[in-house]
Write an enzyme that holds these catalytic residues in place. Structure first.
Site, mmCIF file in Angstrom:
data_model
loop_
_atom_site.group_PDB
_atom_site.id
_atom_site.type_symbol
_atom_site.label_atom_id
_atom_site.label_comp_id
_atom_site.label_asym_id
_atom_site.label_seq_id
_atom_site.Cartn_x
_atom_site.Cartn_y
_atom_site.Cartn_z
ATOM 1 N N TYR A 116 7.196 11.957 -17.548
ATOM 2 C CA TYR A 116 6.205 10.976 -17.112
ATOM 3 C C TYR A 116 6.224 9.674 -17.876
ATOM 4 O O TYR A 116 5.608 8.716 -17.456
ATOM 5 C CB TYR A 116 4.795 11.594 -17.196
ATOM 6 C CG TYR A 116 4.799 12.919 -16.500
ATOM 7 C CD1 TYR A 116 4.877 12.975 -15.122
ATOM 8 C CD2 TYR A 116 4.828 14.105 -17.229
ATOM 9 C CE1 TYR A 116 4.960 14.179 -14.465
ATOM 10 C CE2 TYR A 116 4.906 15.321 -16.574
ATOM 11 C CZ TYR A 116 4.976 15.352 -15.195
ATOM 12 O OH TYR A 116 5.076 16.549 -14.543
ATOM 13 N N ASP A 130 -1.741 21.609 -23.696
ATOM 14 C CA ASP A 130 -0.296 21.634 -23.412
ATOM 15 C C ASP A 130 0.495 21.780 -24.709
ATOM 16 O O ASP A 130 1.456 21.061 -24.961
ATOM 17 C CB ASP A 130 0.117 20.382 -22.630
ATOM 18 C CG ASP A 130 1.476 20.567 -21.928
ATOM 19 O OD1 ASP A 130 1.916 21.727 -21.795
ATOM 20 O OD2 ASP A 130 2.073 19.562 -21.521
#
Ligand SMILES: Nc1ncnc2c1ncn2[C@@H]1O[C@H](COP(=O)(O)OP(=O)(O)OP(=O)(O)O)[C@@H](O)[C@H]1O
Length: 614
Positions: A109, A219
């Site tokens: 990303y 995460d």
């Protein structure tokens, strides 16, 4: 940021909902950076939660184990490549940060560039994340969190803004890549390294989870843990997925291999999901294998996780302590330990050992050091006079002064006595005619029958604790409300008694000595000293009050005190020593940091910069 992650490749994060299909990110500014083909492509994804996730996932969108951890179709320069020479290609709106033409790395990303913080002269990481203005505006809560987070084991967030369809944020730069890359490089890291890394990750998690409400990273995985090679510092990064836990969380986000079962369920989850993910990281660290490597896609992983099937690689873990720990992390949410409990697990606890650093010719004046094995940033150096001090007294004093945790009292006392016995034995061997009773330490490990555990009859101990504190960059280490951490003070060397090598890092952090004019108010002086040795404001106030009650109002008054006056003030031997050292312009070296929450006391005296070390 938070809810934009989803996997195309193994190791990539997942989030729902996943409506986007075939989104192409074209890196902007290509003309500037000679980099015209940075195309970020998200292939068609269709993910959902729970059973849906399993039935709707396609193995082709989640290829097994990807070496392709960057979802970059092509790019003209590999990460870390320096294009010709480094030049500034963009500036932050406030002109403080200057982006260079060096790409540090690319993820699914974002593209991360090297940049310079012009104000501080540091290199920083300039993260470019494609998003819409509306999404950027929605991130205000996350940005607020990121700005609050300050911990030596979490990558620092400096600034952010939105420009040309990009959310740009500047963070601390890490020099040596991710833990995952490191694991691959080392093939199999040894247990000492695993323990050291684990402790640092856990310190970061303890910090995040101790917020009220807790901050959940969501995460945690080895790709999101970064390393600074020079000092082996480990920091948690990619804080973009962290959220305050306002009640239970429901958003499904993370990386399938590292996602706790409750993350797939609809009843919500809490900060324990980070513990589950940490367990998977630990598994990866000790086996060198990505967890659930046997699965071909996220659907298979989900099936295994929901059935309670553990990763195959767990069978390869031989060390029973680490196995026990991983099993706990992967257990049901209510059985899973907290980050602090994991830190206290036998696999990660550190046993102190005392080593003899130096002895005078008579073997009377010794310099000893408490070293916490495997935790090379923890050591306490102190002076010990065998004729006047006892192990019990000195250890009690260090505990009283919060230099050492109380739980080590017996062990360290025992260790000091062991050294004293060794010295005694050695001198008796050297000089068999020497009278045995001259050695005032116990001969069987316990306390000597003629020694009391508290103050000895000959009055207060002659300030046995060396209180100087140093840092490689001349700053004071920031302390956090976590375990006491102590800076290294010695390079690897041999213990002169045992001949055993000791492994601790090779640097000292120094607080330069400062001259105080006579008229300096006593409060100011005492406060500086307390800060320098990581004492809190309450301690500084306590010292000030005691001094003022004896009419000591300025540094000049303090200088005028005789030795006898000093003993009347009611300060501990420790406090007297450190105040005297500072008074005489000696470099302060405090080899320890105590846990403390008072921010006033943790302010640096050297330019306000926090030392990001442990
Ligand atoms: N603070 C940093 N210092 C140095 N390099 C960094 C830093 N942050 C990221 N990088 C580099 O950039 C790469 C991409 O960053 P990152 O993995 O965080 O991107 P991402 O798009 O969030 O990835 P993913 O979501 O797939 O984990 C990293 O693998 C690393 O090589």
């Amino acid at each position: 940021m938070a809810d934009h992650h989803h996997p195309e490749n193994n190791g990539s994060p997942l989030s729902t909902p996943f409506e986007e299909e075939h989104i192409q990110y074209q890196n902007g500014n290509s003309a500037d950076i000679n980099n015209t083909d940075l195309v970020y492509q998200r292939v068609n994804t269709d993910f959902s939660v729970g059973a849906d996730l399993y039935t709707r996932m396609h193995s082709d969108v989640y290829p097994h184990h990807a070496d392709t951890q960057y979802n970059v179709n092509s790019y003209s320069q590999p990460p870390n490549e320096i294009v010709d020479r480094e030049v500034v290609i963009e500036e932050s709106p406030n002109l403080r940060y200057a982006k260079l033409n060096t790409i540090l790395g690319k993820g699914a990303y974002k593209v991360v560039y090297k940049a310079i913080d012009r104000e501080e002269g540091y290199e920083v990481a300039w993260n470019c994340f494609q998003t819409t203005r509306a999404e950027f505006n929605d991130l205000s809560q996350e940005i607020k969190i990121l700005k609050q987070v300050r911990h030596p084991n979490i990558i620092n967030f400096h600034d952010c803004w939105y420009k040309d369809a990009e959310f740009i944020f500047v963070t601390e730069l890490m020099t040596s890549g991710t833990l995952r890359e490191y694991i691959r490089k080392l093939s199999l890291p040894n247990m000492k390294i695993v323990k050291r890394w684990s402790r640092q990750i856990l310190k970061g998690l303890i910090y995040l989870h101790s917020h009220n409400p807790p901050i959940i990273h969501r995460d945690i995985k080895c790709d999101n843990i970064f390393i600074n090679g020079a000092h082996g510092e480990v920091k948690i990064g990619d804080m973009g997925t962290a959220k305050m836990k306002l009640g239970k969380k429901y958003t499904v986000i993370g990386t399938p291999e590292f996602m706790a079962p409750e993350m797939y369920e609809e009843k919500g989850y809490n900060e324990k999901v980070d513990i589950y993910a940490f367990g998977m990281c630990l598994l990866e660290m000790v086996t060198g294998e990505y967890p659930y490597g046997e699965c071909k896609n996220a659907a298979q992983i989900y099936k295994k996780v929901s059935q309670g099937t553990k990763p195959e690689s767990l069978k390869k873990v031989q060390d029973s302590e680490v196995l026990d720990l991983i099993n706990n992390c992967l257990a049901a949410e209510n059985e899973r330990f907290t980050a602090q409990q994991i830190m206290d697990h036998p696999f990660l606890t550190v046993e102190p050992e005392v080593v003899l650093i130096k002895a005078d010719d008579n073997k009377t004046q010794l310099t000893l050091q408490v070293v916490f094995k495997g935790m090379d940033k923890l050591s306490v150096k102190f002076e010990f006079n065998v004729e006047r001090d006892t192990a019990e007294e000195v250890v009690n004093e260090m505990i009283e002064e919060q230099v050492l945790p109380e739980k080590y009292q017996q062990l360290i006392t025992h260790e000091i006595n062991r050294i004293l016995r060794d010295i005694s034995k050695q001198s008796n061997e050297d000089d068999p005619n020497k009278e045995e009773h001259k050695t005032p330490w116990p001969s069987h490990g316990g306390m000597s029958p003629h020694l009391t555990p508290h103050k000895s009859s000959h009055g207060p101990s002659p300030s046995p604790i060396n209180l100087e504190r140093d840092s490689p960059n001349g700053t004071i280490t920031q302390s956090y409300p976590v375990q006491p951490t102590i800076m290294p003070t010695e390079s690897p060397r041999k213990n002169s008694i045992s001949g055993q090598p000791h492994d601790w890092s090779d640097y000292e952090d120094t607080i330069p000595a400062k001259e105080y004019p006579d008229k300096t108010p006593i409060n100011q002086f005492v406060c500086d000293v307390a800060i320098a040795i990581n004492r809190d404001v309450d301690k500084a106030n306590d010292w000030s009050e005691k001094l003022k009650s004896q009419d000591v109002m300025t540094v000049g008054d303090l200088r005028a005190l005789t030795n006898e006056d000093w003993t009347q003030i009611g300060l501990t031997v420790f406090a007297i020593r450190v105040l005297k050292n500072a008074l005489h312009g000696k470099t302060l070296r405090s080899p320890y940091i105590i846990p403390r929450t008072n921010s006033a006391a943790s302010t640096s005296t050297s330019g306000g910069e926090e030392n990001p070390q442990e």
